[in-house]
Scaffold this motif. Sequence first.
Motif, short mmCIF file in Angstrom:
data_model
loop_
_atom_site.label_atom_id
_atom_site.label_comp_id
_atom_site.label_asym_id
_atom_site.label_seq_id
_atom_site.Cartn_x
_atom_site.Cartn_y
_atom_site.Cartn_z
N LEU A 13 19.04 29.92 85.98
CA LEU A 13 17.65 29.31 85.98
C LEU A 13 16.88 29.78 87.45
O LEU A 13 15.70 30.07 87.41
CB LEU A 13 17.73 27.91 85.94
N VAL A 69 11.50 31.04 86.02
CA VAL A 69 10.18 29.98 86.10
C VAL A 69 9.69 30.74 87.76
O VAL A 69 8.43 31.22 87.71
CB VAL A 69 10.39 28.85 86.54
N LEU A 83 9.37 23.09 77.15
CA LEU A 83 8.03 22.65 77.33
C LEU A 83 7.85 22.13 79.01
O LEU A 83 6.81 22.25 79.42
CB LEU A 83 7.68 21.38 76.53
N PHE A 84 8.93 21.62 79.41
CA PHE A 84 9.08 21.06 80.82
C PHE A 84 8.85 22.41 81.62
O PHE A 84 8.24 22.19 82.73
CB PHE A 84 10.53 20.36 80.94
N PHE A 85 9.64 23.33 81.42
CA PHE A 85 9.51 24.44 82.64
C PHE A 85 8.07 25.08 82.38
O PHE A 85 7.70 25.42 83.44
CB PHE A 85 10.56 25.53 82.35
N SER A 113 18.89 16.37 67.84
CA SER A 113 19.01 16.27 69.43
C SER A 113 19.06 17.59 69.96
O SER A 113 18.24 18.03 70.81
CB SER A 113 20.53 15.50 69.40
N ALA A 114 19.94 18.85 69.24
CA ALA A 114 19.88 19.97 69.91
C ALA A 114 18.52 20.55 70.07
O ALA A 114 18.20 21.12 70.90
CB ALA A 114 21.15 20.84 69.27
N LEU A 174 12.00 20.51 74.16
CA LEU A 174 11.36 19.91 75.45
C LEU A 174 11.61 20.60 76.68
O LEU A 174 11.14 20.45 77.77
CB LEU A 174 11.93 18.48 75.32
N GLN A 175 12.93 21.19 76.75
CA GLN A 175 13.33 21.79 77.89
C GLN A 175 12.25 22.82 78.15
O GLN A 175 11.68 23.09 79.31
CB GLN A 175 14.55 22.44 77.90
N TYR A 210 5.35 23.50 81.99
CA TYR A 210 4.72 22.55 82.70
C TYR A 210 4.80 22.74 84.20
O TYR A 210 3.99 22.65 85.16
CB TYR A 210 4.86 21.27 82.30
N LEU A 211 6.23 22.97 84.39
CA LEU A 211 6.37 23.32 85.89
C LEU A 211 5.81 24.44 86.34
O LEU A 211 5.14 24.71 87.45
CB LEU A 211 8.24 23.47 85.83
N PRO A 239 15.49 19.38 69.60
CA PRO A 239 14.49 18.58 70.42
C PRO A 239 14.67 18.99 71.91
O PRO A 239 13.80 19.43 72.71
CB PRO A 239 14.50 17.10 70.00
N ARG A 240 15.99 19.08 72.08
CA ARG A 240 16.35 19.24 73.64
C ARG A 240 15.88 20.57 73.96
O ARG A 240 15.21 20.83 74.97
CB ARG A 240 17.74 19.14 73.86
#
Lengths: 262, 259, 325
Positions: A183, A189, A43-45, A33-34, A40-41, A47-48, A36-37
Amino acid sequence: MSSSDPAGALALAARLSWLEYRAAYPWRIYLISALPRALLQVLFFAYLGYFTGGHTGRTFAFVGASAHVMLIATVIKGPDVLLDERVLGTLYRLRLGVLSVPAVIAVRWWVYAAEAIVDAMAVIVVVGPFVVGLDVVERLLLALPLFGLVALTTSALGLAVAAVSMTQRADVLVTNLANYAALVVCGVVAPLSALGTVGMGIGRAVPLTHGLLAIRAAIDGRPWVGEALLEAAVGAAWAASAVIVLLVQEWRARAFGIGDRI
Amino acid sequence: MSPERRWTVDVLLSSALVQARLMRSPVFVVLGVVQPAAFVLVTILARRSPAVDLSQAGLGAGLLSIWAATVWQSGLILRAETWEGTLGPIVSRPAGLAVVLLGKSIGATVRAAVFIGATVAIVSALLHHPIEVDRPLPLAAALAAVLASATVLGMLLSSLFLVTRAANRIAEALMYPVFILGGLLVPLRLLPHWIRPLADAVSLRWGVDLMRAASSGVAQPGRAWLWLGVTTAVYAVLARVAFRRMLVRARDVGSLELF
Amino acid sequence: MATLEVQALSRDFRVGSTTLHVLRGVDLSIERGSIVGLLGVNGAGKTTLLKIVSTLLLPTAGTVRVGGFDVVREARAARRLLSVVFGGERGFYGRLSARENATFFAVLSGLTRREAAKRAQESLERMGLADAADRPVETFSRGMKQRLHLAVGLVRRPQLLMLDEPTIGLDPLEAQRLRESIAELRGSDVAVLLTSHYLGDIERLCSRVAILQRGRITYDLPPEQLLARTGAAAEIRLSGTGPAPRQPEGDRFAASDGIRFLGHEAFPDGAASSWTMSFEVKEWSADALRALAASWPAGEITDVRVLPASLEQVFAELAAEEETP
């Protein structure tokens, strides 16, 4: 171990912190859990950043997010080191002990600073090759000591947040507020220049900002020592603030019997 | 309306209101205000070229936060009942846990949506990228459908989270996959081709298509309505299975303390 | 038809590779208007029984009917007829007020919102919580929470009311007030099943006492018949000062006196010596009193205590039996 062996006592506190951490976050939980989170966090940013700024934005956001991800450990989870004392009702024992409360808490925080660095390394090594390429990954790994610096300075931020939360029941709000504020204002970002004068001023007073500037300078081959020193100074200021808040709380508890609301 | 139906409506309404009242605590400020505001700010401030269309950044950030609220608020409803010791008192009453859970999920989703909606609308407007509402009725219909889907998802997660001790850990891990696969803020066209079919199983992905279409004044794709309905129906079936399994664990095996 | 009918009820739990047989064929029935106390040592299965009757747990075997409805197959109908109060520190939404909690649970119990608000107010007043009705429950003391549990449990009149240790955490006045409220249900259309470790509650309130031992109901009797099991009406303890008196000879008491010498203890300490002596009275009578007076030692008697037979003695004997394999 005698009562005149503070080093030994602190070492014991550090060891117990590790045992407690392992009980709360066994490897299996971290891996499913920790970790992967964290991956993925970032990875998301990334992509953003790609959406808002193309390839340049993606690289910029990936570097920022791989440092910002450390706040999960140092600002969101780390405060439990102090806040659990309130929940479990053991704070008075620390206060009656021979070691200062800030010293014990700071020493026990090491596991979260370590987790932060592991998170950053994992993110760089696992996500980096697909998002920014091996060249940037290599340069980021060489800049790991700067990530270590940011782990320490953001731990100071986490400690300050925890100290402020001790007398209120708003720790979830304050820790997350700190995380999201970082953030926005630390150039993770969106570049600092997009924030305007006031925003930049606030950002420069928060741990992570100068550290990120140092990391970006290092991977670009530019001088980075100045930003690193500024990051260290900001972290030290937050650490000092945290210590002052804790000492004032202790004094108020003794003088007025207040400040230990659960 | 028969007295029984009227009473069921009362149970739903009371449950929704109680849940909304319970959500007046700092953690919900994070999900309802802090997070959506942060996502809108970061997205708009990070734009490097005027060619990037940010007219729907607020919409996307809002839906991201709806998902986060579904996981951390609706998803933890039953867990929270066990922490408070109120699960047993609910189960032992004639209203039934299913109806109460539905009411509470509705209350949680609607309250979150109100706060998130207000936050993203205000922050987007302040940053000179207000959310466009070219076709209000289709937008409202799409929003209602999205919230209904989120409610069902919340019930599914709530039942699942009750049968595992690692609920918080799973909740942590669930947020970002949907952030990415949902295409809520970052368009799906930017993802690798091979991953895009996975996105079709996420109901919010279809909901955001409908809302974007209504927001920008184009016709809503019928395909999106269809798949929103299909995915939500699948979640509903899974929710029913998970709910029954959870109750069996509680009442039959006795391994779940209802109080 | 009894309000509660339990027949051959069993419940097992699997713990790892072991199976725990908590209930093994329990039979119990409670008529409307009667108050039945359920006693048993910790772990006897009292709470398990209550959980099954209140539909929170399924039985492994046997049947339970509330108002004729099977709690397994007709759970919803059964729930409309019963109310269970487990008490304790939890069981409420702490951030909400007492009124909000009571109203919500009243709606879940079958009332419309309007009726629920009205009945909640009445119930809170009955439990002395009207002044605190709008305070968050998390600010309540333990006793107030217990009273709130009762207010919520009694917001509507069920056919079967189950109370699990209702006076725990209450001060003596609150406990007495609650006992009076429960006693009012005797002879009404409500059947009450009560568990308590305060045996005084059981003695004062219950028309029958059921004892759960090793998963079964071993005794189901009115309290006075259960008390008769001790074989005595009372124990008398004498205390005195001075040298220890001689103990009465074995045949000092005639069988018809109904007196038995239990024992004595001496505490020699020179001039400050003291002693105690105990007798058991099987049944009060004039002969018993005469025999007692005749057997009392000369010397200074400083204290006479009469300890009537109590459920505590019965319970202690049964608990000792249970510990014997």
